[in-house]
Design a protein around this motif. Structure first.
Motif, PDB file in Angstrom:
ATOM      1  N   UNK A  35      34.695  60.861  13.658  1.00  0.00           N
ATOM      2  CA  UNK A  35      34.932  61.934  14.629  1.00  0.00           C
ATOM      3  C   UNK A  35      33.911  61.839  15.750  1.00  0.00           C
ATOM      4  N   UNK A  36      32.668  61.534  15.361  1.00  0.00           N
ATOM      5  CA  UNK A  36      31.591  61.415  16.358  1.00  0.00           C
ATOM      6  C   UNK A  36      31.899  60.292  17.349  1.00  0.00           C
ATOM      7  N   UNK A  37      32.292  59.148  16.833  1.00  0.00           N
ATOM      8  CA  UNK A  37      32.548  58.020  17.739  1.00  0.00           C
ATOM      9  C   UNK A  37      33.801  58.301  18.578  1.00  0.00           C
ATOM     10  N   UNK A  38      34.768  59.026  17.998  1.00  0.00           N
ATOM     11  CA  UNK A  38      35.975  59.355  18.766  1.00  0.00           C
ATOM     12  C   UNK A  38      35.652  60.316  19.903  1.00  0.00           C
ATOM     13  N   UNK A  39      34.775  61.296  19.628  1.00  0.00           N
ATOM     14  CA  UNK A  39      34.390  62.222  20.699  1.00  0.00           C
ATOM     15  C   UNK A  39      33.683  61.455  21.807  1.00  0.00           C
ATOM     16  N   UNK A  40      32.824  60.508  21.430  1.00  0.00           N
ATOM     17  CA  UNK A  40      32.113  59.746  22.460  1.00  0.00           C
ATOM     18  C   UNK A  40      33.089  58.925  23.294  1.00  0.00           C
ATOM     19  N   UNK A  41      34.124  58.376  22.652  1.00  0.00           N
ATOM     20  CA  UNK A  41      35.125  57.626  23.422  1.00  0.00           C
ATOM     21  C   UNK A  41      35.883  58.561  24.361  1.00  0.00           C
ATOM     22  N   UNK A  42      36.137  59.779  23.880  1.00  0.00           N
ATOM     23  CA  UNK A  42      36.909  60.709  24.715  1.00  0.00           C
ATOM     24  C   UNK A  42      36.156  61.081  25.997  1.00  0.00           C
ATOM     25  N   UNK A  43      34.829  60.992  25.952  1.00  0.00           N
ATOM     26  CA  UNK A  43      34.068  61.277  27.176  1.00  0.00           C
ATOM     27  C   UNK A  43      34.493  60.319  28.291  1.00  0.00           C
ATOM     28  N   UNK A  44      34.649  59.043  27.966  1.00  0.00           N
ATOM     29  CA  UNK A  44      35.080  58.119  29.025  1.00  0.00           C
ATOM     30  C   UNK A  44      36.595  58.089  29.148  1.00  0.00           C
ATOM     31  N   UNK A  45      37.297  58.220  28.036  1.00  0.00           N
ATOM     32  CA  UNK A  45      38.758  58.088  28.074  1.00  0.00           C
ATOM     33  C   UNK A  45      39.434  59.358  28.584  1.00  0.00           C
ATOM     34  N   UNK A  46      39.200  60.452  27.915  1.00  0.00           N
ATOM     35  CA  UNK A  46      39.898  61.688  28.252  1.00  0.00           C
ATOM     36  C   UNK A  46      39.318  62.375  29.474  1.00  0.00           C
ATOM     37  N   UNK A  47      37.995  62.335  29.616  1.00  0.00           N
ATOM     38  CA  UNK A  47      37.371  63.011  30.754  1.00  0.00           C
ATOM     39  C   UNK A  47      37.208  62.075  31.938  1.00  0.00           C
ATOM     40  N   UNK A  48      36.865  60.828  31.668  1.00  0.00           N
ATOM     41  CA  UNK A  48      36.605  59.902  32.772  1.00  0.00           C
ATOM     42  C   UNK A  48      37.792  59.034  33.150  1.00  0.00           C
ATOM     43  N   UNK A  49      38.849  59.040  32.323  1.00  0.00           N
ATOM     44  CA  UNK A  49      40.025  58.238  32.647  1.00  0.00           C
ATOM     45  C   UNK A  49      39.802  56.745  32.537  1.00  0.00           C
ATOM     46  N   UNK A  50      38.777  56.309  31.801  1.00  0.00           N
ATOM     47  CA  UNK A  50      38.527  54.878  31.643  1.00  0.00           C
ATOM     48  C   UNK A  50      39.066  54.431  30.288  1.00  0.00           C
ATOM     49  N   UNK A  51      40.111  53.628  30.297  1.00  0.00           N
ATOM     50  CA  UNK A  51      40.731  53.201  29.045  1.00  0.00           C
ATOM     51  C   UNK A  51      39.984  51.982  28.516  1.00  0.00           C
ATOM     52  N   UNK A  52      38.988  52.239  27.692  1.00  0.00           N
ATOM     53  CA  UNK A  52      38.200  51.141  27.140  1.00  0.00           C
ATOM     54  C   UNK A  52      38.768  50.739  25.782  1.00  0.00           C
ATOM     55  N   UNK A  53      38.979  49.452  25.632  1.00  0.00           N
ATOM     56  CA  UNK A  53      39.459  48.939  24.349  1.00  0.00           C
ATOM     57  C   UNK A  53      38.335  48.160  23.674  1.00  0.00           C
ATOM     58  N   UNK A  54      37.099  48.565  23.960  1.00  0.00           N
ATOM     59  CA  UNK A  54      35.988  47.854  23.348  1.00  0.00           C
ATOM     60  C   UNK A  54      34.926  48.787  22.815  1.00  0.00           C
ATOM     61  N   UNK A  55      35.320  50.024  22.517  1.00  0.00           N
ATOM     62  CA  UNK A  55      34.299  51.002  22.157  1.00  0.00           C
ATOM     63  C   UNK A  55      33.639  50.684  20.825  1.00  0.00           C
ATOM     64  N   UNK A  56      34.364  50.001  19.935  1.00  0.00           N
ATOM     65  CA  UNK A  56      33.794  49.692  18.630  1.00  0.00           C
ATOM     66  C   UNK A  56      32.578  48.781  18.751  1.00  0.00           C
ATOM     67  N   UNK A  57      32.456  48.055  19.867  1.00  0.00           N
ATOM     68  CA  UNK A  57      31.294  47.184  20.036  1.00  0.00           C
ATOM     69  C   UNK A  57      30.004  47.994  19.945  1.00  0.00           C
ATOM     70  N   UNK A  58      29.980  49.158  20.587  1.00  0.00           N
ATOM     71  CA  UNK A  58      28.766  49.973  20.600  1.00  0.00           C
ATOM     72  C   UNK A  58      28.526  50.618  19.243  1.00  0.00           C
ATOM     73  N   UNK A  59      29.613  50.925  18.569  1.00  0.00           N
ATOM     74  CA  UNK A  59      29.575  51.416  17.199  1.00  0.00           C
ATOM     75  C   UNK A  59      28.901  50.353  16.319  1.00  0.00           C
ATOM     76  N   UNK A  60      29.375  49.121  16.463  1.00  0.00           N
ATOM     77  CA  UNK A  60      28.834  48.022  15.664  1.00  0.00           C
ATOM     78  C   UNK A  60      27.374  47.751  15.985  1.00  0.00           C
ATOM     79  N   UNK A  61      27.022  47.814  17.264  1.00  0.00           N
ATOM     80  CA  UNK A  61      25.629  47.556  17.646  1.00  0.00           C
ATOM     81  C   UNK A  61      24.714  48.591  16.996  1.00  0.00           C
ATOM     82  N   UNK A  62      25.143  49.844  17.039  1.00  0.00           N
ATOM     83  CA  UNK A  62      24.349  50.887  16.389  1.00  0.00           C
ATOM     84  C   UNK A  62      24.135  50.566  14.914  1.00  0.00           C
ATOM     85  N   UNK A  63      25.207  50.107  14.271  1.00  0.00           N
ATOM     86  CA  UNK A  63      25.107  49.736  12.863  1.00  0.00           C
ATOM     87  C   UNK A  63      24.132  48.594  12.656  1.00  0.00           C
ATOM     88  N   UNK A  64      24.247  47.573  13.503  1.00  0.00           N
ATOM     89  CA  UNK A  64      23.385  46.404  13.348  1.00  0.00           C
ATOM     90  C   UNK A  64      21.918  46.726  13.616  1.00  0.00           C
TER      91      UNK A  64
END
Lengths: 318, 304, 250
Positions: A35-64
């Motif tokens: 839910x947290x990562x989805x909300x963060x994506x919505x900041x750029x997608x739903x509010x900013x209108x930027x359709x990013x298909x690479x958001x999991x990269x930042x998710x993965x970096x945080x994990x690494x």
């Protein structure tokens, strides 16, 4: 309704423990993290209108970041020796902010290039860069390469025993609530207004005098930091990181959560994460080939339920 | 020297496959302005059909002949059932719906063919090697792939420069309103272009069959490289797709082979191999970033 | 004569074989309403887009308020006080009318990297917004989404957004396009009210509006300025009658 939802989430661990379904506590920890990562994506997608298909990269970096810091800490082998000796850490007070910082940095770089374009180009380029980081993580032989990296234990935080699933669940819930409040302030601030104006009509925003590229880049970076935080939590939750965290299908999954729940709202993505992950769990009970059902379900949602669940429940337009 | 020649040929061969994938997809993007993630599924359909028919009949040619119409049919079916409804929608809807299609197709192949990859043999008559020049043998099959790619490129060139249909398609790719103004039956044209693109992807899948494992999800690996090609070449440009495909094929292949060696010149072997491998896996993306800085709309942008 | 607020000199711009601006030169005097007229395809919108910076000229120069802005990006020109309204209404449909105007105000308040304070409680933002709302007569509908406005009202909002930044020069690209007679009167009244306070460049097809409002008119034919003068001079100019009015009849 939101209050009821929050009460239900707070009451979940004792209720599940009473029912003997302790597995559900860790499932819901996972759901809160997504839910947290989805909300963060919505900041750029739903509010900013930027359709990013690479958001999991930042998710993965945080994990690494969490994985690598823990690895060095355990092996007592310095991560770097200049300008000071740093042997990694398992202290959550350091790892979580560092995960956000490093993810934000990567988001800044990737955003710098991808935001020069819009529309279809932007989708493909964010996807390509995310895949680049995926292959990069595969090539990290020292950190397990393709097989990933196991943590020996969850990070430590003063006063909270993260090894305990209930405590970990409450940590995730607390972070999600704080993140939602911060995002709420953000989208209603002057900056948030600018971002929504860009979503509506970027050219008009420029004509008004806004350097839109820079605002978009800052928004992209902020969203990247949020995804990094979620990634740091998921690494702790599963005590494992692997390239799979940033595979592009995961970006797609996060995108689905946002759309399913309702984009351009803050609680929509939370709802989307809950519904999608529960749906996966339930379908998986009936058939191992649950994706053959989920796929067409997505198509139907896109074609017929554009407002998302949150929109259906509240009657609000996206 | 021989190694370089062989790797150049391998790069050419990867480039050809990427061209087969991207030629159809760049047209779909350019003409219909629809982003289709499921293009890799047509590649997979082609590979699975060819592998199955080849196993049943023992003939690679029959497998190829069955795979092309199968991929085209699946493509046109997908267009008619799902994508047609998405032309007027925003890109986000297109991404999500076609993402759903990928999940569906991948899982469907797992249900039909199981989780184990299928292996396709190189047909006997292509299993030998050819001496490119004395002392430089090269597998016939890979040469055949390159030849097939050149054939398709020539076919597309003739189609787009010599036929009425081709000119309509080209006009549509570079200027959408123009085809409407010309009074062309757009619905039919769209379905046809989609079918053609799917067929080319299917062809790429057949060609890849004997080189790579035929398995669910095989389409996505090449799909993302295809996207890189289209971004570099410019959306809607076949010429751009050809040049970018060869460029990406070369950079990827040569990077993997030579970068570790290059780093060994000034780094310890273990480190050099690590950094070399990492950089090699990222090389095409770095190339894409560099080209984007220089030309944000690709090498041959269509005028919209 | 005083130095003009905006001076365009020798502007050229080609699109392939079409020359949309051909050695285009004219000056806009501060305080005046300057109209740009010409038959369809004369390059009026291309001229405006070069002034705002959306299109770069191939050659020539644009000097605004004493500064060469020929290569300046769009947003920097806007911040210098060069505002525009669009030919096709370009309001933020999903935002409220108040939010639309607030964005225009906000653009001129320095950077907007303010992430925490609520924009709707910021008096420095809401006060000027309210003033502009009143000016364009949309006060009562402040919290309705812009998508609920009629075409004419969207135009008013457009002009309001351009005005909110208190521009030095306002570029109005066919403000009357697609408006009913009532709306046209209302909007020309608004423009008339602003006359003298704000310098304006008006691109418009409605000749009644042009000749009643403009202090000076430049006639564009095939990207070239064939004449500049007062409405009387332009009416009397035989070259204009031939080139422009002749074109209009076929």
């Amino acid at each position: 309704m939101l209050g009821m939802g929050l009460v239900a989430l707070v009451a979940l661990p004792p209720a599940m423990n009473a029912l003997g379904e302790t597995y559900l506590v860790s499932l819901f920890s996972r759901i809160l993290i997504y839910a947290l990562v989805a909300v963060s994506l919505d900041l750029i997608l739903g509010y900013g209108g930027m359709v990013s298909l690479g958001h999991a990269a930042f998710f993965g970096i945080g994990g690494y970041v969490v994985g690598i810091l823990a690895f060095h800490s355990y092996e007592a082998e310095p991560l770097f020796t200049w300008p000071f000796i740093f042997e990694g850490t398992e202290n959550g007070l350091l790892t979580l902010p560092l995960a956000m910082l490093v993810s934000a940095f990567f988001a800044l770089i990737i955003g710098f290039f991808s935001l020069r374009t819009t529309g279809m180009h932007f989708i493909m380029i964010t996807l390509a860069f995310a895949q680049m980081l995926y292959y990069f993580s595969v090539s990290l032989e020292a950190y397990g390469g393709d097989d990933g990296l196991s943590l020996y234990a969850r990070n430590q935080l003063p006063g909270i025993n993260l090894g305990d699933d209930d405590s970990f669940y409450y940590l995730c819930l607390g972070i999600l609530v704080i993140y939602l409040y911060v995002s709420h302030r953000l989208v209603n601030s002057r900056f948030g207004r600018v971002i929504q104006g860009v979503r509506e009509n970027e050219r008009r925003m420029q004509a008004l005098g806004f350097a839109t590229y820079r605002y978009k880049l800052v928004c992209f970076t902020i969203a990247g930091a949020g995804a990094g935080l979620a990634g740091a939590l998921i690494a702790n939750q599963t005590e494992f990181v692997s390239p799979g965290l940033m595979h592009w299908t995961r970006s797609g999954e996060i995108l689905v959560m946002v759309l399913l729940g309702g984009m351009g709202t803050l609680f929509g993505p939370v709802l989307g994460a809950i519904v999608l992950l529960l749906l996966e769990e339930v379908l998986a009970i009936y058939t191992e080939h649950w994706m053959v059902l989920l796929g067409p379900f997505l198509v139907v949602v896109v074609l017929f339920a554009k407002r998302g669940l949150y929109g259906l429940l509240t009657g609000r337009k996206p | 020297m021989l190694l370089i020649l062989e790797q150049l040929m391998n790069g050419l061969q990867l480039g050809v496959m990427l061209f087969l994938m991207s030629a159809g997809l760049t047209l779909v993007f350019g003409i219909m302005q629809v982003i289709n993630l499921a293009h890799g599924s047509f590649y997979m359909v082609g590979a699975y059909t060819a592998a199955t028919v080849t196993q049943l009949t023992g003939s690679f040619l029959l497998g190829l002949l069955a795979a092309l119409p199968a991929a085209a049919a699946v493509g046109m079916l997908v267009e008619a059932v799902v994508l047609r409804r998405l032309y007027s929608r925003d890109h986000l809807d297109q991404v999500l719906a076609t993402f759903g299609l990928i999940l569906f197709f991948n899982e469907l192949t797992r249900m039909i063919w199981g989780r184990q990859p299928l292996f396709m043999d190189v047909p006997d008559w292509l299993s030998g090697t050819v001496e490119l020049f004395p002392g430089a043998p090269y597998p016939s099959y890979r040469l055949a792939v390159i030849g097939m790619g050149i054939l398709v490129a020539v076919f597309l060139y003739l189609l787009f420069t010599r036929t009425r249909l081709g000119m309509q398609i080209r006009a549509g790719a570079s200027n959408r309103e123009m085809i409407a103004a010309l009074g062309v039956n757009i619905r039919f044209l769209y379905t046809l272009v989609f079918g053609l693109g799917a067929m080319l992807a299917g062809l790429a899948g057949v060609m890849a069959g004997p080189i790579l494992a035929v398995e669910a999800g095989m389409g996505e690996e090449i799909l993302i490289l295809t996207f890189v090609v289209i971004v570099i070449g410019g959306i809607g440009s076949i010429r751009g797709a050809l040049i970018a495909a060869l460029l990406v094929g070369m950079v990827d292949t040569l990077g993997r082979v030579f970068l570790p060696g290059l780093f060994r010149l000034f780094l310890p072997v273990a480190e050099a191999d690590g950094i070399g491998a990492s950089l090699a896996s990222m090389s095409v993306y770095i190339l894409m970033a560099a080209i984007l800085v220089w030309r944000p709309r690709g090498l041959f942008p269509a005028q919209i | 004569m005083t130095e003009p607020l905006l001076q365009v000199t020798g502007l050229n711009r080609c699109f392939g074989a079409i020359q949309a601006s051909r050695d285009l030169s004219f000056g806009i005097v501060a305080g005046e309403i300057h109209a740009l007229i010409g038959p369809n395809g004369a390059g009026k919108t291309t001229a405006i887009n070069q002034l705002t910076g959306e299109i770069e000229p191939d050659s020539g120069s644009i000097v605004f308020d004493g500064r060469d802005i020929t290569r300046l990006p769009v947003h920097k020109r806007a911040l210098m006080g060069l505002a525009r309204s669009f030919q096709i209404t370009a309001v933020f449909e999903h935002l409220t009318i108040e939010e639309n105007l607030a964005l225009a105000v906000q653009a001129h308040m320095g950077h907007s990297y303010r992430f925490w304070a609520r924009a709707d409680r910021d008096l420095r933002l809401t006060r000027p917004t309210r003033d502009t709302l009143r000016l364009v007569g949309l006060e009562e509908r402040a919290s309705a989404p812009a998508s609920s406005l009629s075409h004419g009202e969207k135009r008013q909002l457009e002009v309001g957004m351009a005005l909110a930044g208190q521009p030095k020069l306002l570029l109005l690209d066919e403000p009357m396009a697609g408006m009913g007679p009532g709306g046209t009167v209302e909007l020309s009244n608004l423009i008339g009210e602003l006359k003298g306070r704000i310098t304006m460049l008006l691109v418009e097809h409605d000749m009644d509006v042009v000749f009643s409002l403009a202090d000076r008119i430049t006639v564009l034919v095939y990207g070239e300025a064939v004449a500049t003068g007062t409405p009387e001079q332009i009416r009397a100019n035989p070259l204009v009658r031939q080139a422009y009015l002749g074109e209009e009849h076929d």
